[in-house]
Design a protein around this motif. Structure first.
Motif, mmCIF file in Angstrom:
data_model
loop_
_atom_site.group_PDB
_atom_site.id
_atom_site.type_symbol
_atom_site.label_atom_id
_atom_site.label_comp_id
_atom_site.label_asym_id
_atom_site.label_seq_id
_atom_site.Cartn_x
_atom_site.Cartn_y
_atom_site.Cartn_z
ATOM 1 N N TYR A 183 42.042 35.076 44.099
ATOM 2 C CA TYR A 183 42.403 34.947 42.699
ATOM 3 C C TYR A 183 41.132 34.868 41.868
ATOM 4 C CZ TYR A 183 41.443 29.987 43.579
ATOM 5 O OH TYR A 183 40.848 28.805 43.934
ATOM 6 N N GLY A 184 41.280 35.152 40.581
ATOM 7 C CA GLY A 184 40.108 35.139 39.719
ATOM 8 C C GLY A 184 40.480 35.093 38.250
ATOM 9 N N GLY A 228 43.879 37.137 37.603
ATOM 10 C CA GLY A 228 44.407 38.049 38.606
ATOM 11 C C GLY A 228 44.590 37.390 39.960
ATOM 12 N N VAL A 229 45.610 37.841 40.685
ATOM 13 C CA VAL A 229 45.866 37.400 42.053
ATOM 14 C C VAL A 229 46.061 38.640 42.915
ATOM 15 C CG1 VAL A 229 47.388 36.115 43.596
ATOM 16 C CG2 VAL A 229 46.960 35.265 41.282
ATOM 17 N N THR A 242 49.229 45.775 50.371
ATOM 18 C CA THR A 242 48.439 45.017 49.401
ATOM 19 C C THR A 242 49.219 44.895 48.101
ATOM 20 O OG1 THR A 242 47.324 46.926 48.421
ATOM 21 C CG2 THR A 242 46.298 45.942 50.369
ATOM 22 N N ALA A 243 48.879 43.897 47.298
ATOM 23 C CA ALA A 243 49.478 43.720 45.977
ATOM 24 C C ALA A 243 48.466 43.031 45.077
ATOM 25 C CB ALA A 243 50.761 42.895 46.063
ATOM 26 N N TYR A 244 48.520 43.377 43.796
ATOM 27 C CA TYR A 244 47.595 42.799 42.811
ATOM 28 C C TYR A 244 48.313 42.734 41.476
ATOM 29 C CZ TYR A 244 43.665 42.625 39.501
ATOM 30 O OH TYR A 244 42.813 42.293 38.476
ATOM 31 N N VAL A 245 48.256 41.589 40.799
ATOM 32 C CA VAL A 245 48.829 41.447 39.468
ATOM 33 C C VAL A 245 47.864 40.641 38.605
ATOM 34 C CG1 VAL A 245 50.126 39.367 40.106
ATOM 35 C CG2 VAL A 245 50.855 40.743 38.135
ATOM 36 N N ALA A 246 47.684 41.083 37.351
ATOM 37 C CA ALA A 246 46.736 40.423 36.449
ATOM 38 C C ALA A 246 47.298 40.454 35.033
ATOM 39 C CB ALA A 246 45.371 41.106 36.508
ATOM 40 N N PRO A 247 47.971 39.389 34.588
ATOM 41 C CA PRO A 247 48.420 39.307 33.194
ATOM 42 C C PRO A 247 47.291 38.831 32.284
ATOM 43 C CG PRO A 247 49.157 37.391 34.410
ATOM 44 C CD PRO A 247 48.442 38.276 35.408
ATOM 45 N N GLY A 248 47.344 39.228 31.024
ATOM 46 C CA GLY A 248 46.313 38.823 30.080
ATOM 47 C C GLY A 248 46.827 38.802 28.660
ATOM 48 N N ILE A 249 46.078 38.150 27.773
ATOM 49 C CA ILE A 249 46.412 38.088 26.358
ATOM 50 C C ILE A 249 45.117 38.167 25.556
ATOM 51 C CG2 ILE A 249 46.353 35.557 26.323
ATOM 52 C CD1 ILE A 249 48.592 35.674 24.227
ATOM 53 N N GLY A 250 45.192 38.841 24.420
ATOM 54 C CA GLY A 250 43.990 38.984 23.602
ATOM 55 C C GLY A 250 44.324 39.269 22.155
#
Length: 332
Positions: A183-184, A228-229, A242-250
């Protein structure tokens, strides 16, 4: 050819994806020669050749509470070839076009590289020509004058003890037999420009939208944070997933040009979500890999109008491992 098209053509002559991992960072900066040697010329790298087929589509949607217009580019399929090693993938894909449809012209590139625990990614798109479909009626038309250009940059700092396995996730060449989760946290930048010769709303749909939606140009620049995870799953019988999801707001600054006048939307919020998943089969001499990914951006144009940008892509790869290519030369 317009100047921006020439720039895109020069940069994106090869549609490529680059991944890197495990680059050591010392007290001094990494020189270009060190990066090239690590990514291309190291005798520790195992190389493979690949056949590639892909689907890629940059679409956008204009909507209010009751009505919606969907803008889809044509000819989203492509075939090509590539090369890969443990730290890098380069795929060259040629767009497939049929004679019985209006053609969309496009340039695209994306990539990611890891330096220590820092992930840097980018995506560039330039699409000219969209098929416009309406929720309100069954009419559809092709607008060659509508174009969408976008550039996205992304940074994530890995916080867990496991590195993000970018190569294993996207190259189809996993470097571990363990299930890992990373995660990051980081941020993103987005520039985009939507342009047309006249209002992007078809004449038959103008009654469903207000005059502030009669858009012929939108330019915007956004910045935000994201988290992200990623997960890598080692499966039986040489399979992996594999799987990757990264939500964000700006926040995004937008300048809108319409048939009745220009304005700057007062709502600056920008919502972003990235999703990626893959399933692969890997043996000593060959591998098969399928991936699916999508990037979403949603923002308001005020006056109950919203614009939604989506970049969807999938890829099917068959690769053959050829082993080590470069060896150190003896001094004498």
């Amino acid at each position: 050819m317009k100047r921006k098209h020439f720039i895109f053509a020069s940069i994106l002559f090869f549609v490529f994806t680059v991944q890197g991992s495990n680059l050591k960072v010392s007290d001094t900066l990494i020189t270009p020669s060190q990066i090239i040697d690590s990514l291309l010329l190291s005798e520790n790298l195992d190389w493979s050749v690949r056949l590639v087929s892909n689907f890629k589509q940059q679409q956008f949607r204009l909507s209010n509470e009751d009505s919606r217009l969907l803008y889809l580019p044509n000819n989203p399929y492509g075939v090509g070839f590539g090369i890969a090693n443990q730290k890098m993938v380069i795929d060259v894909v040629f767009n497939l076009k049929t004679e019985d449809e209006d053609h969309t012209t496009k340039f695209a590139a994306e990539g990611a590289i890891i330096l220590a625990k820092n992930l840097f990614g980018f995506a560039i798109e330039n699409v000219n020509g969209y098929s416009v479909s309406s929720k309100q009626n069954e009419e559809e038309e092709f607008r060659r004058d509508i174009s969408m250009s976008s550039i996205g940059l992304e940074y994530i700092r890995v916080l867990g003890k496991n590195d993000i396995t970018v190569r294993g996730m996207k190259a189809g060449l996993p470097d571990t037999h363990k299930t890992l989760v990373s995660y990051g946290l980081g941020g993103f930048l987005l520039w985009r420009d939507l342009a047309a010769d006249a209002s992007i709303i078809p004449e038959a749909d103008q009654q469903y939208f207000n005059e502030q939606a009669e858009i012929y140009d939108i330019s915007g620049f956004g910045v935000g944070i994201l988290g992200g995870v990623s997960a890598y799953f080692s499966l039986p019988a040489h399979f992996f997933a594999t799987a990757y999801v990264a939500p964000g707001i700006g926040m995004e600054y937008k300048y809108v040009k319409t048939e009745s006048g220009n304005y700057i939307p007062s709502n600056p919020l920008l919502f972003k979500t990235d999703f990626f998943a893959s399933l692969g089969y890997n043996r000593e001499k060959f591998y098969i890999h399928f991936t699916f990914g999508t990037d979403w951006y949603l923002s308001s144009l005020d006056f109950d109008n919203d614009i939604f940008l989506s970049v969807t892509k999938s890829k099917f790869v068959v690769g053959y491992n050829i082993g080590k290519v470069f060896k150190k030369k003896k001094a004498f």
